[in-house]
Design a protein around this motif. Structure first.
Motif, short mmCIF file in Angstrom:
data_model
loop_
_atom_site.label_atom_id
_atom_site.label_comp_id
_atom_site.label_asym_id
_atom_site.label_seq_id
_atom_site.Cartn_x
_atom_site.Cartn_y
_atom_site.Cartn_z
N MET A 163 14.02 56.89 86.79
CA MET A 163 15.03 56.38 85.87
C MET A 163 16.33 56.21 86.64
O MET A 163 16.80 57.13 87.31
CB MET A 163 15.21 57.34 84.69
N LEU A 164 16.92 55.02 86.55
CA LEU A 164 18.11 54.70 87.32
C LEU A 164 19.08 53.89 86.49
O LEU A 164 18.76 53.44 85.38
CB LEU A 164 17.70 53.92 88.58
N LEU A 165 20.29 53.72 87.02
CA LEU A 165 21.29 52.88 86.38
C LEU A 165 21.32 51.55 87.08
O LEU A 165 21.52 51.46 88.29
CB LEU A 165 22.67 53.54 86.44
N LEU A 166 21.08 50.47 86.32
CA LEU A 166 21.06 49.11 86.83
C LEU A 166 22.41 48.47 86.56
O LEU A 166 22.92 48.53 85.44
CB LEU A 166 19.94 48.33 86.14
N SER A 167 22.99 47.86 87.57
CA SER A 167 24.32 47.29 87.40
C SER A 167 24.24 45.89 86.80
O SER A 167 23.33 45.12 87.10
CB SER A 167 25.07 47.24 88.75
N GLY A 168 25.21 45.58 85.94
CA GLY A 168 25.32 44.26 85.35
C GLY A 168 26.31 43.41 86.11
O GLY A 168 26.99 43.87 87.03
N ARG A 169 26.42 42.17 85.69
CA ARG A 169 27.30 41.23 86.39
C ARG A 169 28.77 41.55 86.18
O ARG A 169 29.60 41.26 87.04
CB ARG A 169 27.02 39.81 85.92
N THR A 170 29.11 42.11 85.01
CA THR A 170 30.52 42.30 84.68
C THR A 170 31.00 43.72 84.88
O THR A 170 32.13 44.04 84.56
CB THR A 170 30.79 41.88 83.22
N THR A 171 30.13 44.60 85.39
CA THR A 171 30.51 46.00 85.61
C THR A 171 30.16 46.39 87.04
O THR A 171 29.34 45.76 87.68
CB THR A 171 29.80 46.94 84.62
N ALA A 172 30.76 47.46 87.50
CA ALA A 172 30.53 47.88 88.89
C ALA A 172 30.62 49.40 88.99
O ALA A 172 31.45 49.95 89.69
CB ALA A 172 31.54 47.23 89.83
N THR A 173 29.75 50.10 88.25
CA THR A 173 29.71 51.55 88.34
C THR A 173 29.24 51.96 89.73
O THR A 173 28.22 51.46 90.21
CB THR A 173 28.76 52.13 87.28
N PRO A 174 29.97 52.85 90.42
CA PRO A 174 29.54 53.27 91.77
C PRO A 174 28.11 53.81 91.75
O PRO A 174 27.76 54.64 90.91
CB PRO A 174 30.55 54.36 92.14
N GLY A 175 27.31 53.34 92.68
CA GLY A 175 25.93 53.81 92.79
C GLY A 175 24.92 53.06 91.94
O GLY A 175 23.72 53.23 92.12
N ALA A 176 25.38 52.24 90.98
CA ALA A 176 24.45 51.47 90.16
C ALA A 176 23.74 50.42 91.02
O ALA A 176 24.36 49.77 91.85
CB ALA A 176 25.18 50.81 89.00
#
Length: 384
Positions: free
Chosen positions: A329-342
């Protein structure tokens, strides 16, 4: 110490002014060490730049193997990457761990995939033999898992185009429609006090649903979990008659590999302050050695932040029995967000292709619902 420019002697690097003065025919070329032979066992390459500065560019480093006299080209072993404009990541350097085999030689090849304006004053690459192969471990391969009635089938297309279903999970992100499905509501009720935000509830429920769908929530199945949040699933595993352990070692992202003689863990349902056990995996009976399923919460994101996602997950899954199932289970980054490590979508796709090449089946990737915002994502694999 390896000469970073000892293979293509005299050729200039994409990271100026390193290397020689002769322009390389490959504009992506950053460095290539000579091929070196090691004893069979674990080897680590450590790379560190001196005063590197860049405003853009990604460096990828492949470890390749070449067998002298074989008449064959070098073959890919493993890789890592670092964003050259990320000063903190560059300062940490790269550490790449792999297992060497007899008769093969190894080299590190660095290249900038889409160019860079990086400048550096130097580059050092160290190679160290951490351990030689343990004959007892090497000669006792893990037996196949007896579980997994709902076998994961290789898809005809790696990426799905139809909407994802919670009831029939593949590798997918959360969507609003999944939160309305009866199977999700049932898991939500079973999780009880551990229900949090919809994203938190879906993450735990999806992991349980995937393991059940692929036949791993069965009496006698043995699991290993990474991430303290996995404790919320201890009652689920107990009700299914499974046994599960919580790994207490940090996910592997550098020098350290699985310690098969003293694997630190505790029972998943144990108190957080209970004593840590050192499990002698190498000494267990053949029918008890290894695990039927593996669950990690957030390990892939830690690996991505360290530039070693594939290496970390592969090392973790070395304790998984053939035909066993892993859910990451992981965090997938979207185009409009930039969470570190995603993880960006492209990184998940590359990760899936790498794992396919390393003997795993990957449940079809479905990115619907994760176009713009960061979303939890479950990557489902089977060890072939």
């Amino acid at each position: 110490m390896l000469d970073p420019f000892g293979f293509f002697i005299g050729q200039s690097s994409a990271i100026v002014p390193l290397g020689g003065v002769e322009r390389s025919l490959d504009t992506r070329y950053a460095f290539h060490t000579p091929y070196v032979e090691f004893q069979p066992g674990r080897v680590v390459f450590r790379l560190r730049f001196d005063r590197l500065r860049a405003s853009f560019g990604e460096l990828r480093v492949n470890v390749n193997a070449f067998i002298p006299g074989s008449g064959r080209d070098a073959i890919f072993v493993t890789s890592a990457r670092v964003n050259l404009h990320d000063a903190a990541a560059v300062a940490r350097g790269l550490t790449i761990s792999f297992m060497s085999v007899a008769g093969a030689t190894y080299a590190a090849y660095g290249y900038c995939t889409e160019g860079t304006d990086a400048r550096a004053e130097g580059l050092t690459i160290e190679a160290e033999q951490l351990e030689t192969a343990d004959p007892a471990t090497a000669q006792r391969p893990l037996l196949p898992s007896k579980f997994g009635a709902g076998q994961l089938q290789a898809p005809t297309r790696l990426i799905a185009s139809e909407p994802p279903s919670f009831a029939y999970p593949v590798s997918q992100a959360i969507t609003d429609t999944q939160l309305q499905e009866p199977d999700f509501e049932r898991w939500k009720g079973q999780l009880g006090d551990h229900v949090g935000t919809p994203e938190q509830s879906w993450t735990l429920a999806f992991a349980a649903q995937a393991l059940r769908s692929y036949g791993l929530l069965e009496p006698g199945a043995r699991g290993i979990c990474w991430g303290p949040e996995c404790r919320a699933l201890a009652p689920v595993f107990a009700d299914a008659g499974c046994s599960a352990l919580l790994a207490e070692a940090a996910p592997i992202s550098g020098d350290a590999g699985i310690d098969w003689h003293a694997f630190p863990c505790r029972r998943l349902d144990a108190r957080a302050d209970s004593p840590i056990e050192l499990l002698p995996l190498a000494d267990e009976a053949p029918d008890q050695r290894g695990f039927d399923f593996l669950l990690s919460l957030g390990a892939a994101n830690q690996g991505y932040a360290d530039g070693n996602t594939a290496n970390m997950l592969l090392e973790m899954m070395s304790v998984l029995r053939p035909r066993g199932v892993a859910v990451h289970m992981l965090l997938l980054s979207g185009r409009t967000t930039a969470t570190p490590g995603a993880l960006p979508r492209g990184e998940v796709e590359r990760l899936a292709v790498t794992l396919l090449s390393r003997g795993f089946s990957v449940a079809q990737l479905n990115f619907e619902g994760a176009e713009d915002l960061d979303r939890p994502f479950g990557l489902v694999l089977r060890k072939d």
